[in-house]
Design a protein around this motif. Structure first.
Motif, PDB file in Angstrom:
ATOM      1  N   PRO A  84       7.080  26.678 -34.429  1.00  0.00           N
ATOM      2  CA  PRO A  84       8.231  25.797 -33.930  1.00  0.00           C
ATOM      3  C   PRO A  84       8.975  24.874 -34.766  1.00  0.00           C
ATOM      4  CG  PRO A  84       6.059  25.862 -32.731  1.00  0.00           C
ATOM      5  CD  PRO A  84       5.701  26.049 -34.242  1.00  0.00           C
ATOM      6  N   ASP A  85      10.689  24.714 -34.913  1.00  0.00           N
ATOM      7  CA  ASP A  85      11.211  23.815 -35.170  1.00  0.00           C
ATOM      8  C   ASP A  85      10.903  23.015 -35.276  1.00  0.00           C
ATOM      9  OD1 ASP A  85      12.183  26.558 -36.528  1.00  0.00           O
ATOM     10  OD2 ASP A  85      14.615  26.332 -35.094  1.00  0.00           O
ATOM     11  N   LYS A  86      11.188  22.546 -33.595  1.00  0.00           N
ATOM     12  CA  LYS A  86      10.285  20.995 -33.100  1.00  0.00           C
ATOM     13  C   LYS A  86       8.574  20.572 -33.862  1.00  0.00           C
ATOM     14  CE  LYS A  86       9.104  18.368 -29.358  1.00  0.00           C
ATOM     15  NZ  LYS A  86       9.469  18.458 -27.185  1.00  0.00           N
ATOM     16  N   SER A  87       8.173  21.550 -34.705  1.00  0.00           N
ATOM     17  CA  SER A  87       6.911  21.242 -34.925  1.00  0.00           C
ATOM     18  C   SER A  87       7.171  20.552 -36.352  1.00  0.00           C
ATOM     19  CB  SER A  87       5.501  22.284 -34.737  1.00  0.00           C
ATOM     20  OG  SER A  87       5.599  21.789 -33.508  1.00  0.00           O
ATOM     21  N   VAL A  88       7.922  21.222 -36.142  1.00  0.00           N
ATOM     22  CA  VAL A  88       8.679  20.812 -37.781  1.00  0.00           C
ATOM     23  C   VAL A  88       9.057  19.608 -38.439  1.00  0.00           C
ATOM     24  CG1 VAL A  88      10.038  22.043 -39.941  1.00  0.00           C
ATOM     25  CG2 VAL A  88       8.733  23.640 -38.702  1.00  0.00           C
ATOM     26  N   LEU A  89       9.929  19.241 -37.331  1.00  0.00           N
ATOM     27  CA  LEU A  89      10.672  17.904 -37.247  1.00  0.00           C
ATOM     28  C   LEU A  89       9.723  16.975 -37.094  1.00  0.00           C
ATOM     29  CD1 LEU A  89      13.526  18.677 -35.678  1.00  0.00           C
ATOM     30  CD2 LEU A  89      13.832  19.065 -37.003  1.00  0.00           C
ATOM     31  N   ILE A  90       8.703  17.063 -36.357  1.00  0.00           N
ATOM     32  CA  ILE A  90       8.181  15.637 -35.656  1.00  0.00           C
ATOM     33  C   ILE A  90       6.584  15.984 -37.052  1.00  0.00           C
ATOM     34  CG2 ILE A  90       5.746  15.548 -34.528  1.00  0.00           C
ATOM     35  CD1 ILE A  90       7.185  16.984 -32.319  1.00  0.00           C
ATOM     36  N   LEU A  91       6.655  16.770 -37.382  1.00  0.00           N
ATOM     37  CA  LEU A  91       5.942  16.860 -39.068  1.00  0.00           C
ATOM     38  C   LEU A  91       6.710  15.727 -39.939  1.00  0.00           C
ATOM     39  CD1 LEU A  91       3.438  17.248 -40.849  1.00  0.00           C
ATOM     40  CD2 LEU A  91       4.409  19.076 -40.790  1.00  0.00           C
ATOM     41  N   LEU A  92       8.014  16.293 -40.391  1.00  0.00           N
ATOM     42  CA  LEU A  92       8.783  15.504 -41.359  1.00  0.00           C
ATOM     43  C   LEU A  92       9.020  14.346 -41.198  1.00  0.00           C
ATOM     44  CD1 LEU A  92      11.702  17.887 -41.702  1.00  0.00           C
ATOM     45  CD2 LEU A  92       9.765  17.631 -43.649  1.00  0.00           C
ATOM     46  N   LYS A  93       8.892  13.951 -39.804  1.00  0.00           N
ATOM     47  CA  LYS A  93       9.272  11.852 -39.095  1.00  0.00           C
ATOM     48  C   LYS A  93       8.111  11.291 -39.538  1.00  0.00           C
ATOM     49  CE  LYS A  93      10.572   9.404 -35.445  1.00  0.00           C
ATOM     50  NZ  LYS A  93      10.064   8.066 -35.578  1.00  0.00           N
ATOM     51  N   HIS A  94       6.553  12.110 -39.176  1.00  0.00           N
ATOM     52  CA  HIS A  94       5.446  11.704 -39.152  1.00  0.00           C
ATOM     53  C   HIS A  94       5.202  11.228 -41.135  1.00  0.00           C
ATOM     54  CE1 HIS A  94       1.515  10.711 -38.933  1.00  0.00           C
ATOM     55  NE2 HIS A  94       1.389  11.837 -40.082  1.00  0.00           N
ATOM     56  N   CYS A  95       5.491  12.795 -41.626  1.00  0.00           N
ATOM     57  CA  CYS A  95       5.671  12.367 -43.254  1.00  0.00           C
ATOM     58  C   CYS A  95       6.690  10.772 -43.601  1.00  0.00           C
ATOM     59  CB  CYS A  95       6.065  13.381 -44.516  1.00  0.00           C
ATOM     60  SG  CYS A  95       4.863  14.612 -43.797  1.00  0.00           S
ATOM     61  N   GLN A  96       7.959  10.512 -43.251  1.00  0.00           N
ATOM     62  CA  GLN A  96       8.583   9.801 -43.564  1.00  0.00           C
ATOM     63  C   GLN A  96       7.620   8.570 -42.719  1.00  0.00           C
ATOM     64  OE1 GLN A  96      12.521  10.722 -41.604  1.00  0.00           O
ATOM     65  NE2 GLN A  96      12.441  12.276 -42.978  1.00  0.00           N
ATOM     66  N   MET A 109       4.810   7.742 -42.765  1.00  0.00           N
ATOM     67  CA  MET A 109       4.103   7.621 -43.803  1.00  0.00           C
ATOM     68  C   MET A 109       4.201   6.981 -44.994  1.00  0.00           C
ATOM     69  SD  MET A 109       1.042   7.976 -42.202  1.00  0.00           S
ATOM     70  CE  MET A 109      -0.364   8.251 -43.312  1.00  0.00           C
ATOM     71  N   LYS A 110       4.975   7.029 -45.609  1.00  0.00           N
ATOM     72  CA  LYS A 110       5.646   6.620 -46.544  1.00  0.00           C
ATOM     73  C   LYS A 110       6.459   5.161 -47.289  1.00  0.00           C
ATOM     74  CE  LYS A 110       6.947  10.915 -48.748  1.00  0.00           C
ATOM     75  NZ  LYS A 110       8.162  11.611 -49.740  1.00  0.00           N
ATOM     76  N   GLN A 111       6.606   5.115 -45.391  1.00  0.00           N
ATOM     77  CA  GLN A 111       7.528   3.463 -45.568  1.00  0.00           C
ATOM     78  C   GLN A 111       6.450   2.522 -44.754  1.00  0.00           C
ATOM     79  OE1 GLN A 111      10.285   3.666 -41.564  1.00  0.00           O
ATOM     80  NE2 GLN A 111      11.350   4.978 -42.651  1.00  0.00           N
ATOM     81  N   GLN A 112       5.026   3.295 -44.366  1.00  0.00           N
ATOM     82  CA  GLN A 112       3.714   2.529 -44.297  1.00  0.00           C
ATOM     83  C   GLN A 112       3.442   2.106 -45.926  1.00  0.00           C
ATOM     84  OE1 GLN A 112       1.240   3.555 -41.517  1.00  0.00           O
ATOM     85  NE2 GLN A 112       2.903   3.415 -39.445  1.00  0.00           N
ATOM     86  N   GLU A 113       3.129   3.474 -46.359  1.00  0.00           N
ATOM     87  CA  GLU A 113       2.707   2.936 -47.772  1.00  0.00           C
ATOM     88  C   GLU A 113       3.623   1.703 -48.692  1.00  0.00           C
ATOM     89  OE1 GLU A 113       1.058   5.924 -51.861  1.00  0.00           O
ATOM     90  OE2 GLU A 113       1.783   7.028 -50.319  1.00  0.00           O
ATOM     91  N   THR A 114       4.771   1.787 -48.822  1.00  0.00           N
ATOM     92  CA  THR A 114       5.982   1.767 -49.584  1.00  0.00           C
ATOM     93  C   THR A 114       5.770  -0.325 -49.335  1.00  0.00           C
ATOM     94  OG1 THR A 114       6.667   3.004 -49.851  1.00  0.00           O
ATOM     95  CG2 THR A 114       7.937   1.031 -50.503  1.00  0.00           C
ATOM     96  N   ARG A 115       5.627  -0.801 -48.100  1.00  0.00           N
ATOM     97  CA  ARG A 115       5.339  -2.018 -47.120  1.00  0.00           C
ATOM     98  C   ARG A 115       3.490  -2.481 -47.619  1.00  0.00           C
ATOM     99  NH1 ARG A 115       8.093   0.263 -42.409  1.00  0.00           N
ATOM    100  NH2 ARG A 115       6.039   0.712 -41.326  1.00  0.00           N
ATOM    101  N   LEU A 116       3.007  -1.671 -47.482  1.00  0.00           N
ATOM    102  CA  LEU A 116       1.440  -2.097 -48.265  1.00  0.00           C
ATOM    103  C   LEU A 116       1.504  -2.517 -49.615  1.00  0.00           C
ATOM    104  CD1 LEU A 116      -1.136   0.888 -45.952  1.00  0.00           C
ATOM    105  CD2 LEU A 116      -0.599  -1.973 -45.538  1.00  0.00           C
ATOM    106  N   ARG A 117       2.031  -1.690 -50.678  1.00  0.00           N
ATOM    107  CA  ARG A 117       2.701  -2.315 -51.731  1.00  0.00           C
ATOM    108  C   ARG A 117       3.071  -3.540 -52.132  1.00  0.00           C
ATOM    109  NH1 ARG A 117       4.128   3.804 -54.698  1.00  0.00           N
ATOM    110  NH2 ARG A 117       1.734   5.043 -54.583  1.00  0.00           N
ATOM    111  N   PHE A 118       4.192  -3.894 -51.472  1.00  0.00           N
ATOM    112  CA  PHE A 118       4.868  -5.099 -51.187  1.00  0.00           C
ATOM    113  C   PHE A 118       3.994  -6.154 -51.252  1.00  0.00           C
ATOM    114  CE2 PHE A 118       9.063  -2.123 -51.494  1.00  0.00           C
ATOM    115  CZ  PHE A 118       9.281  -2.652 -52.540  1.00  0.00           C
TER     116      PHE A 118
END
Length: 237
Positions: free
Chosen positions: A22-34, A36-45
């Motif tokens: 489903p296209d909707k699942s793809v959008l949810i997964l992409l948002k979840h990845c983004q 996770m990357k933002q949280q990882e960046t904040r933790l590094r800082f």
């Protein structure tokens, strides 16, 4: 009947590839990845800031401790350079004093022969090393209380007209400070056979505990005319 094939869309998250239909699942997964990357960046800082803060606090603590010790070490003592110079002079004076003390507790004497002297006499000496010899008392005066090795060496020689055995007898005497009587430290007796052994070397030496101002001397009882040369001395252990 015709069959419908549902296509699969590939969604990329980091290095992983997830197949979602489903296209909707793809959008949810992409948002979840983004997210996770933002949280990882904040933790590094945050981790970086914590490390920098701890390092700065450690350096500040060391600098404050050094300043405190430096000010207390030189407070009331003048210029640090002057303090170092005074310390060096003090060390030099201690070194010279130790050297002088070592030299003053070592004596080596050579015998001085006298005419019209036979036996039962305190031998006369001439200093070679050291300055603690009393010519009046014919004795070495002990400058510092301690343990001393006292020695005497004699080179004996028979004369042309001497025959048979010639006896030799010597004592090392000590006169304690404040007393008039001499005490025997050691007694040595020997003989030389002039017919077969006209020359002989004799060494007398022993370790003694002596006190300051004690006098040590050599008492020759017998065989004075047999002495060709002799030495007498002490050194502190």
């Amino acid at each position: 009947m015709g069959q419908k094939l549902m296509g699969h869309t590939g969604a990329v998250c980091g290095d992983a590839v997830v197949d979602m239909s489903p296209d909707k699942s793809v959008l949810i997964l992409l948002k979840h990845c983004q997210d996770m990357k933002q949280q990882e960046t904040r933790l590094r800082f945050i981790t970086l800031f914590l490390l920098l803060g701890c390092t700065a606090l450690f350096i500040f603590t060391i600098c404050a401790d050094l300043r405190q010790h430096g000010s207390s070490g030189f407070s009331g003592q003048g210029n640090p350079a002057e303090h170092s110079l005074a310390y060096s002079k003090q060390e030099c004076s201690h070194t010279k004093a130790a050297q002088n003390e070592f030299q003053s507790v070592r004596n080596d004497l050579r015998s001085v022969f006298e005419n019209n002297v036979d036996n039962k006499t305190y031998m006369k000496w001439q200093p070679v090393i050291g300055e603690n010899y009393s010519e009046k008392e014919r004795a070495i005066v002990i400058p510092v209380t301690g343990f001393y090795f006292v020695y005497a060496h004699f080179a004996l020689r028979c004369h042309d007209k001497d025959e048979g055995f010639k006896r030799f007898s010597v004592q090392l005497h000590r006169r304690p400070f404040g007393y008039n009587d001499n005490v025997s430290l050691t007694d040595f007796r020997d003989a030389i056979k002039c017919s077969s052994e006209p020359y002989r070397n004799i060494f007398v030496g022993q370790l003694f505990e002596l006190e300051r101002e004690d006098q040590v001397k050599v008492w020759l009882r017998e065989g004075y005319k047999l002495i060709a040369s002799s030495s007498f001395g002490i050194f502190r252990i």
